[in-house]
Scaffold this motif. Structure first.
Motif, short mmCIF file in Angstrom:
data_model
loop_
_atom_site.label_atom_id
_atom_site.label_comp_id
_atom_site.label_asym_id
_atom_site.label_seq_id
_atom_site.Cartn_x
_atom_site.Cartn_y
_atom_site.Cartn_z
N THR A 252 33.09 38.79 53.25
CA THR A 252 33.73 37.75 54.07
C THR A 252 33.90 36.48 53.24
OG1 THR A 252 31.66 36.82 54.89
CG2 THR A 252 32.62 38.68 56.13
N THR A 253 34.72 35.59 53.76
CA THR A 253 34.92 34.30 53.09
C THR A 253 33.60 33.55 52.96
OG1 THR A 253 37.20 34.14 53.90
CG2 THR A 253 36.12 32.09 53.24
N ALA A 254 32.83 33.49 54.02
CA ALA A 254 31.55 32.76 53.97
C ALA A 254 30.60 33.38 52.96
CB ALA A 254 30.91 32.75 55.36
N GLU A 255 30.56 34.70 52.88
CA GLU A 255 29.68 35.36 51.90
C GLU A 255 30.09 35.02 50.48
OE1 GLU A 255 28.39 39.32 54.50
OE2 GLU A 255 30.22 39.35 53.25
N TRP A 256 31.40 35.03 50.24
CA TRP A 256 31.87 34.68 48.88
C TRP A 256 31.57 33.22 48.54
CZ3 TRP A 256 32.35 37.95 45.32
CH2 TRP A 256 32.90 39.21 45.52
N LEU B 255 29.41 32.37 45.27
CA LEU B 255 30.06 31.65 44.18
C LEU B 255 29.47 30.26 44.00
CD1 LEU B 255 33.72 32.78 44.90
CD2 LEU B 255 32.23 33.59 43.06
N GLY B 256 29.08 29.64 45.11
CA GLY B 256 28.41 28.34 45.00
C GLY B 256 27.09 28.46 44.25
N LEU C 156 26.40 30.61 42.01
CA LEU C 156 26.70 30.91 40.61
C LEU C 156 27.41 29.76 39.89
CD1 LEU C 156 28.02 34.60 41.02
CD2 LEU C 156 25.73 33.85 40.28
N ASP C 157 27.67 28.67 40.60
CA ASP C 157 28.37 27.50 40.05
C ASP C 157 29.78 27.88 39.57
OD1 ASP C 157 28.54 24.78 39.54
OD2 ASP C 157 27.88 24.99 37.45
N ILE C 158 30.42 28.73 40.35
CA ILE C 158 31.81 29.11 40.07
C ILE C 158 32.70 28.37 41.07
CG2 ILE C 158 33.46 31.03 40.14
CD1 ILE C 158 31.18 32.86 39.23
N PRO C 159 33.73 27.65 40.60
CA PRO C 159 34.59 26.89 41.52
C PRO C 159 35.20 27.78 42.59
CG PRO C 159 35.04 26.26 39.25
CD PRO C 159 34.13 27.46 39.19
N ALA C 160 35.00 27.41 43.84
CA ALA C 160 35.53 28.18 44.97
C ALA C 160 35.70 27.25 46.15
CB ALA C 160 34.60 29.34 45.33
N ALA C 161 36.67 27.58 47.00
CA ALA C 161 36.95 26.74 48.16
C ALA C 161 37.63 27.56 49.23
CB ALA C 161 37.83 25.55 47.77
N PRO C 162 37.42 27.18 50.49
CA PRO C 162 38.19 27.82 51.55
C PRO C 162 39.64 27.34 51.51
CG PRO C 162 36.90 26.01 52.44
CD PRO C 162 36.50 26.15 50.99
N VAL C 163 40.53 28.09 52.10
CA VAL C 163 41.93 27.70 52.19
C VAL C 163 42.11 26.91 53.49
CG1 VAL C 163 44.31 28.53 52.34
CG2 VAL C 163 42.66 29.70 50.86
N ARG C 164 42.34 25.62 53.36
CA ARG C 164 42.41 24.75 54.53
C ARG C 164 43.86 24.50 54.96
NH1 ARG C 164 37.30 22.84 55.01
NH2 ARG C 164 36.11 22.31 53.14
N THR C 165 44.03 24.08 56.20
CA THR C 165 45.32 23.58 56.65
C THR C 165 45.39 22.08 56.36
OG1 THR C 165 44.56 22.96 58.87
CG2 THR C 165 45.27 25.25 58.53
N LEU C 166 46.59 21.53 56.43
CA LEU C 166 46.74 20.09 56.24
C LEU C 166 45.99 19.31 57.31
CD1 LEU C 166 50.56 19.97 55.36
CD2 LEU C 166 48.65 19.65 53.78
N ASP C 167 46.02 19.79 58.54
CA ASP C 167 45.33 19.08 59.63
C ASP C 167 43.82 19.04 59.39
OD1 ASP C 167 47.47 18.29 61.36
OD2 ASP C 167 47.74 20.40 61.88
N GLU C 168 43.29 20.07 58.76
CA GLU C 168 41.84 20.11 58.52
C GLU C 168 41.37 19.04 57.55
OE1 GLU C 168 40.37 24.69 59.22
OE2 GLU C 168 41.62 24.30 57.45
N LEU C 169 42.28 18.51 56.73
CA LEU C 169 41.89 17.44 55.81
C LEU C 169 41.36 16.23 56.57
CD1 LEU C 169 44.76 17.50 53.16
CD2 LEU C 169 42.37 18.15 52.81
N PHE C 170 41.92 15.97 57.76
CA PHE C 170 41.51 14.80 58.51
C PHE C 170 40.09 14.91 59.04
CE2 PHE C 170 46.09 14.41 58.48
CZ PHE C 170 46.29 13.05 58.35
N ASP C 171 39.54 16.12 59.06
CA ASP C 171 38.17 16.32 59.53
C ASP C 171 37.25 16.85 58.43
OD1 ASP C 171 38.78 15.62 62.26
OD2 ASP C 171 39.80 17.55 62.41
N ASP C 172 37.69 16.75 57.18
CA ASP C 172 36.89 17.28 56.08
C ASP C 172 35.60 16.47 55.93
OD1 ASP C 172 36.97 19.00 53.41
OD2 ASP C 172 36.24 17.00 52.89
N PRO C 173 34.44 17.12 55.90
CA PRO C 173 33.17 16.38 55.84
C PRO C 173 32.99 15.59 54.56
CG PRO C 173 32.80 18.75 55.66
CD PRO C 173 34.23 18.57 56.05
N HIS C 174 33.49 16.11 53.43
CA HIS C 174 33.36 15.35 52.18
C HIS C 174 34.19 14.07 52.24
CE1 HIS C 174 32.96 14.59 47.85
NE2 HIS C 174 34.24 14.27 47.89
N LEU C 175 35.43 14.19 52.70
CA LEU C 175 36.28 13.00 52.79
C LEU C 175 35.69 11.99 53.78
CD1 LEU C 175 39.85 14.60 52.73
CD2 LEU C 175 38.59 13.55 50.83
#
Length: 396
Positions: free
Chosen positions: A302-306, A310-311, A313-332
């Motif tokens: 699953t996406t969460a398992e990957w 990968l986190g 293993l320190d391998i760059p990975a990210a979920p595929v977000r929608t534009l609307d999700e940027l407005f609620d991104d916890p890092h931002l």
């Protein structure tokens, strides 16, 4: 979070910019200058900037695109085809550091505001032209929009190589990259003036900007004489370079260098891994096949398992977000990236400056102006009645 009302002046505090640009390329450049403390006066014709009407907004003339790239500016309506309007602009030029425009060379010269005309009024000014095509080539004077520049610089061709059909990328990339180029070019000229006192003319052309941008990696073997290979960066042009499909969605991951590859193979143990893929050089020679092999493996979890693996293993990975999700991104949210500004149409949550300064931080400079909202204010600042002259605007 509303940092914008309490932040100290930005690094461009005290710089006055006359903004005669429209659409996105020039306004994006000057929007960043306003966020960094500059006093940006947006000089608009009586009909206003066309961008006021190209997307949804809370009232006519205040579209979302316009509001975002013209925030914090002052709007002064001047009809430069009239003597009064031209005289008012010349008076403003005497008190300004930068003039930036996006008119074609013939049009700005016909109005009497080519560089030689402006330098005669203020020799120390930095004068930035934003064009589609540079004046020294045969395409000078041609009309240009983001779509046509994307085509000229090879972006639809790259998309065709990836998907089998020519297409534009899903953002106005040429406008924004050229706007950033106009920003750094203007600031370089200001830096030179600070050291020498000399003003100068700057030209930023969308086509030349995007040709340079595209050829950073895609020039490849075509840089050499004779060419060693056709232009094109194989990794970016691999058809299988896309977010990986997982058991329940998609994930973006780049298992790239040898350390990352060894960690991935050691943890996942895919049956297709072997010495023939052990080094980056080996993988680069068959990169599309590597992406295809990885694609089969990512289907197994699953996406969460990957993301968890990968986190770790320190391998760059990210979920595929929608534009609307940027407005609620916890890092931002944690970095205070969005800034809420009160406007006549209610609160607006702007994406704030992405650059951080320890002593002179920028901030969202304020709401975007209604057409001509500051005309009287700007002209009153000129001082003497002789400088003011007749009011050279048409009330919106």
């Amino acid at each position: 979070m509303d940092r914008s009302r309490t932040a100290p002046p930005g690094p461009l505090a005290g710089v006055r910019v006359l903004d005669l640009t429209a659409m996105v390329m020039g306004p994006y450049c000057t929007q960043i200058m306003a966020d960094m403390g500059a006093d940006v006066i947006k000089v608009e014709p009586p009909a206003g900037d066309t961008t006021r009407h190209i997307s949804i907004g809370p009232e006519p003339g205040m579209s979302g695109v316009f509001v975002n790239v013209n925030r914090g500016k002052r709007s002064a309506v001047l009809d430069l085809r009239t003597a009064a309007g031209a005289d008012a602009l010349r008076a403003l030029l005497r008190r300004s550091d930068v003039l930036i425009h996006s008119m074609r060379a013939r049009a700005v010269a016909a109005l009497g505001f080519a560089y030689r005309d402006v330098a005669a009024v203020n020799p120390a000014i930095v004068y930035t032209n934003c064009y589609g095509y540079g004046r020294r080539g045969p395409a000078a004077g041609r009309a240009a929009y983001d779509d046509t520049i994307q085509a000229e610089c090879g972006l639809p061709h790259v998309q065709e190589r990836l998907t089998g059909e020519a297409g534009y990328v899903g953002t106005i990339m040429a406008d924004k990259v050229a706007g950033l180029t106009a920003l750094y070019a203007t600031l370089m000229a200001l830096f030179h003036r600070e050291r020498t006192g000399e003003g100068q003319e700057v030209e930023v052309a969308m086509f030349e900007t995007m040709a340079s941008f595209m050829l950073v990696e895609h020039a490849g073997g075509a840089l050499f004489d004779p060419p060693l290979a056709p232009a094109g960066y194989p990794r970016a042009l691999a058809p299988n370079r896309r977010p990986y499909r997982t058991r329940d969605g998609h994930v973006s991951a780049l298992v790239y260098n040898d350390k990352q590859w060894a960690a991935f193979v050691g943890a996942v143990r895919p049956p297709w891994a072997g010495e023939h893929l052990a080094t980056l050089e080996q993988r680069a020679r068959q990169i599309d096949a590597v992406y295809a092999l990885l694609g089969t493996t990512f289907l197994e979890r699953t996406t969460a398992e990957w993301l968890e693996l990968l986190g770790a293993l320190d391998i760059p990975a990210a979920p595929v977000r929608t534009l609307d999700e940027l407005f609620d991104d916890p890092h931002l949210a944690a970095t205070g990236f969005f800034e809420t500004v009160d406007t006549p149409n209610g609160p607006v949550r702007f994406p704030g400056p992405p650059a951080w300064f320890s002593r002179t931080p920028g901030r969202v400079a304020g709401p975007a102006p209604r057409l001509g909202a500051h005309t009287a204010e700007v002209l009153d600042e000129l001082g003497t009645p002789a400088e003011k002259g007749p009011r050279p605007w048409t009330s919106p």
